[in-house]
Design a protein around this motif. Structure first.
Motif, PDB file in Angstrom:
ATOM      1  N   SER A   1       5.872   5.099   4.229  1.00  0.00           N
ATOM      2  CA  SER A   1       7.046   5.147   3.372  1.00  0.00           C
ATOM      3  C   SER A   1       8.171   4.323   3.993  1.00  0.00           C
ATOM      4  O   SER A   1       8.522   4.496   5.154  1.00  0.00           O
ATOM      5  CB  SER A   1       7.502   6.600   3.194  1.00  0.00           C
ATOM      6  OG  SER A   1       8.627   6.670   2.345  1.00  0.00           O
ATOM      7  N   GLY A   2       8.724   3.399   3.219  1.00  0.00           N
ATOM      8  CA  GLY A   2       9.763   2.516   3.734  1.00  0.00           C
ATOM      9  C   GLY A   2       9.215   1.237   4.329  1.00  0.00           C
ATOM     10  O   GLY A   2       9.957   0.275   4.534  1.00  0.00           O
ATOM     11  N   GLU A   3       7.921   1.203   4.629  1.00  0.00           N
ATOM     12  CA  GLU A   3       7.260  -0.005   5.131  1.00  0.00           C
ATOM     13  C   GLU A   3       5.933  -0.152   4.398  1.00  0.00           C
ATOM     14  O   GLU A   3       4.856  -0.109   4.993  1.00  0.00           O
ATOM     15  CB  GLU A   3       7.043   0.069   6.645  1.00  0.00           C
ATOM     16  CG  GLU A   3       8.335   0.010   7.448  1.00  0.00           C
ATOM     17  CD  GLU A   3       8.086  -0.228   8.925  1.00  0.00           C
ATOM     18  OE1 GLU A   3       6.912  -0.359   9.314  1.00  0.00           O
ATOM     19  OE2 GLU A   3       9.060  -0.280   9.678  1.00  0.00           O
ATOM     20  N   ASP A   4       6.033  -0.304   3.090  1.00  0.00           N
ATOM     21  CA  ASP A   4       4.827  -0.306   2.265  1.00  0.00           C
ATOM     22  C   ASP A   4       4.374  -1.702   1.877  1.00  0.00           C
ATOM     23  O   ASP A   4       3.468  -1.854   1.057  1.00  0.00           O
ATOM     24  CB  ASP A   4       5.042   0.540   1.007  1.00  0.00           C
ATOM     25  CG  ASP A   4       6.269   0.104   0.201  1.00  0.00           C
ATOM     26  OD1 ASP A   4       6.779  -1.012   0.446  1.00  0.00           O
ATOM     27  OD2 ASP A   4       6.715   0.877  -0.661  1.00  0.00           O
ATOM     28  N   SER A   5       4.977  -2.740   2.451  1.00  0.00           N
ATOM     29  CA  SER A   5       4.614  -4.101   2.088  1.00  0.00           C
ATOM     30  C   SER A   5       4.532  -4.979   3.332  1.00  0.00           C
ATOM     31  O   SER A   5       5.436  -4.967   4.169  1.00  0.00           O
ATOM     32  CB  SER A   5       5.645  -4.666   1.099  1.00  0.00           C
ATOM     33  OG  SER A   5       5.287  -5.963   0.686  1.00  0.00           O
ATOM     34  N   HIS A   6       3.423  -5.731   3.450  1.00  0.00           N
ATOM     35  CA  HIS A   6       3.232  -6.642   4.583  1.00  0.00           C
ATOM     36  C   HIS A   6       2.594  -7.933   4.091  1.00  0.00           C
ATOM     37  O   HIS A   6       1.826  -7.935   3.125  1.00  0.00           O
ATOM     38  CB  HIS A   6       2.335  -6.010   5.655  1.00  0.00           C
ATOM     39  CG  HIS A   6       2.953  -4.838   6.349  1.00  0.00           C
ATOM     40  ND1 HIS A   6       3.938  -4.963   7.300  1.00  0.00           N
ATOM     41  CD2 HIS A   6       2.727  -3.501   6.217  1.00  0.00           C
ATOM     42  CE1 HIS A   6       4.290  -3.760   7.737  1.00  0.00           C
ATOM     43  NE2 HIS A   6       3.569  -2.859   7.093  1.00  0.00           N
TER      44      HIS A   6
ATOM     45  N   PRO B   1       5.738  11.626   2.046  1.00  0.00           N
ATOM     46  CA  PRO B   1       6.148  10.336   2.612  1.00  0.00           C
ATOM     47  C   PRO B   1       5.695  10.114   4.049  1.00  0.00           C
ATOM     48  O   PRO B   1       5.826   9.002   4.564  1.00  0.00           O
ATOM     49  CB  PRO B   1       7.679  10.384   2.523  1.00  0.00           C
ATOM     50  CG  PRO B   1       8.018  11.835   2.461  1.00  0.00           C
ATOM     51  CD  PRO B   1       6.894  12.484   1.717  1.00  0.00           C
ATOM     52  N   ALA B   2       5.152  11.137   4.693  1.00  0.00           N
ATOM     53  CA  ALA B   2       4.715  10.989   6.084  1.00  0.00           C
ATOM     54  C   ALA B   2       3.314  10.392   6.206  1.00  0.00           C
ATOM     55  O   ALA B   2       2.870  10.099   7.317  1.00  0.00           O
ATOM     56  CB  ALA B   2       4.764  12.337   6.802  1.00  0.00           C
TER      57      ALA B   2
ATOM     58  N   VAL C   1       0.859  -1.186   0.000  1.00  0.00           N
ATOM     59  CA  VAL C   1       0.000   0.000   0.000  1.00  0.00           C
ATOM     60  C   VAL C   1       0.894   1.235   0.000  1.00  0.00           C
ATOM     61  O   VAL C   1       1.677   1.443   0.934  1.00  0.00           O
ATOM     62  CB  VAL C   1      -0.939   0.024   1.224  1.00  0.00           C
ATOM     63  CG1 VAL C   1      -1.773   1.304   1.221  1.00  0.00           C
ATOM     64  CG2 VAL C   1      -1.846  -1.200   1.234  1.00  0.00           C
ATOM     65  N   ARG C   2       0.759   2.037  -1.056  1.00  0.00           N
ATOM     66  CA  ARG C   2       1.566   3.258  -1.185  1.00  0.00           C
ATOM     67  C   ARG C   2       0.676   4.477  -1.427  1.00  0.00           C
ATOM     68  O   ARG C   2       1.134   5.474  -1.993  1.00  0.00           O
ATOM     69  CB  ARG C   2       2.566   3.102  -2.328  1.00  0.00           C
ATOM     70  CG  ARG C   2       3.448   1.859  -2.221  1.00  0.00           C
ATOM     71  CD  ARG C   2       4.399   1.738  -3.393  1.00  0.00           C
ATOM     72  NE  ARG C   2       5.192   0.517  -3.324  1.00  0.00           N
ATOM     73  CZ  ARG C   2       4.811  -0.651  -3.852  1.00  0.00           C
ATOM     74  NH1 ARG C   2       3.644  -0.732  -4.492  1.00  0.00           N
ATOM     75  NH2 ARG C   2       5.574  -1.719  -3.750  1.00  0.00           N
ATOM     76  N   MET C   3      -0.560   4.403  -0.986  1.00  0.00           N
ATOM     77  CA  MET C   3      -1.503   5.491  -1.225  1.00  0.00           C
ATOM     78  C   MET C   3      -1.041   6.788  -0.558  1.00  0.00           C
ATOM     79  O   MET C   3      -0.752   6.818   0.646  1.00  0.00           O
ATOM     80  CB  MET C   3      -2.885   5.110  -0.709  1.00  0.00           C
ATOM     81  CG  MET C   3      -3.549   3.980  -1.475  1.00  0.00           C
ATOM     82  SD  MET C   3      -3.950   4.410  -3.182  1.00  0.00           S
ATOM     83  CE  MET C   3      -5.295   5.569  -2.940  1.00  0.00           C
TER      84      MET C   3
END
Length: 223
Positions: free
Chosen positions: A166-171, A148-149, A140-142
């Motif tokens: 930002s930097g943790e966009d995948s789980h 980026p905040a 999720v990069r919405m």
């Protein structure tokens, strides 16, 4: 002051001030669920944190005029803005670009459901995977391309939770068979820590604004 002047002044004060779209307001929310009737489907529902963020996104996508974002960063939100995005081709394309689902190395194909009441109900996307899914990776990069905040609080089956940013966009999410419970030490604890960080950041912004306001008042009093 005449009655007419008082009426004009009251009308001016009653006008809504432009909203300030920023990532320190209410976070976005994401829910990730399986489709019980179709084991190859992953359903993702996204909701914006504040409707003024839709205005900011609409300007970025070229759907709304650039002057709707003021020089001081405030956003001139209008009630028709969500409908403009919902009726466009750009917003669904942006949604599918910024939210992706993969079953291992295999990408799942998304289809956006009809968009109704975007600001309130959000957007739902059904991702069709090559076969029945157990654990999937959801990115999720919405709105993080705008700032980026921005953060998104996500929930899944069995009380799974995660915070996207930002930097943790995948789980990874377990959809069937042994989904972690609410008290799961891995994802639950990580999400709690990240949520605390987001809340802490918002509090720092609020405290900073209060201090600046007090300084301005003191300077005016001295002057």
């Amino acid at each position: 002051m005449t009655v007419l002047a008082l009426a004009v002044a009251a009308a001016v004060l009653a006008l809504p001030s432009p909203a300030a779209a920023h990532p320190f307001g209410d976070p976005q929310t994401v829910s990730i669920t399986p489709d019980e009737q179709r084991p190859d489907i992953v359903r993702v529902r996204w909701r914006v944190g504040g409707p003024d963020d839709l205005t900011l996104l609409g300007v970025s996508l070229g759907l709304l005029p650039a002057d709707r974002v003021l020089l001081d960063g405030a956003v001139d939100y209008r009630m028709t803005d969500p409908a403009v995005l919902a009726s466009s081709e750009q917003f669904p394309a942006y949604l599918l670009k910024q939210i992706t689902v993969a079953d291992g190395a295999r990408q799942c194909v998304g289809a956006v459901a009809p968009l109704k009441a975007l600001a309130r109900a959000g957007a739902t996307v059904d991702y069709t995977c090559p076969g029945p899914v157990g654990t999937v990776t959801v990115a999720v990069r919405m709105l993080t391309d705008l700032n980026p905040a921005y953060r998104a609080m996500a929930t899944g089956p069995g009380g799974q939770r995660a915070v996207y940013g930002s930097g943790e966009d995948s789980h990874d999410w377990t959809l069937t068979g042994g989904a972690p419970t609410v008290g799961s030490p891995s994802r639950g604890r990580s999400a709690a820590v990240q949520l605390a960080a987001v809340v802490g950041g918002a509090l720092l912004v609020a405290v900073g604004a209060l201090l600046v306001s007090r300084r301005v008042r003191r300077r005016r009093a001295v002057a």
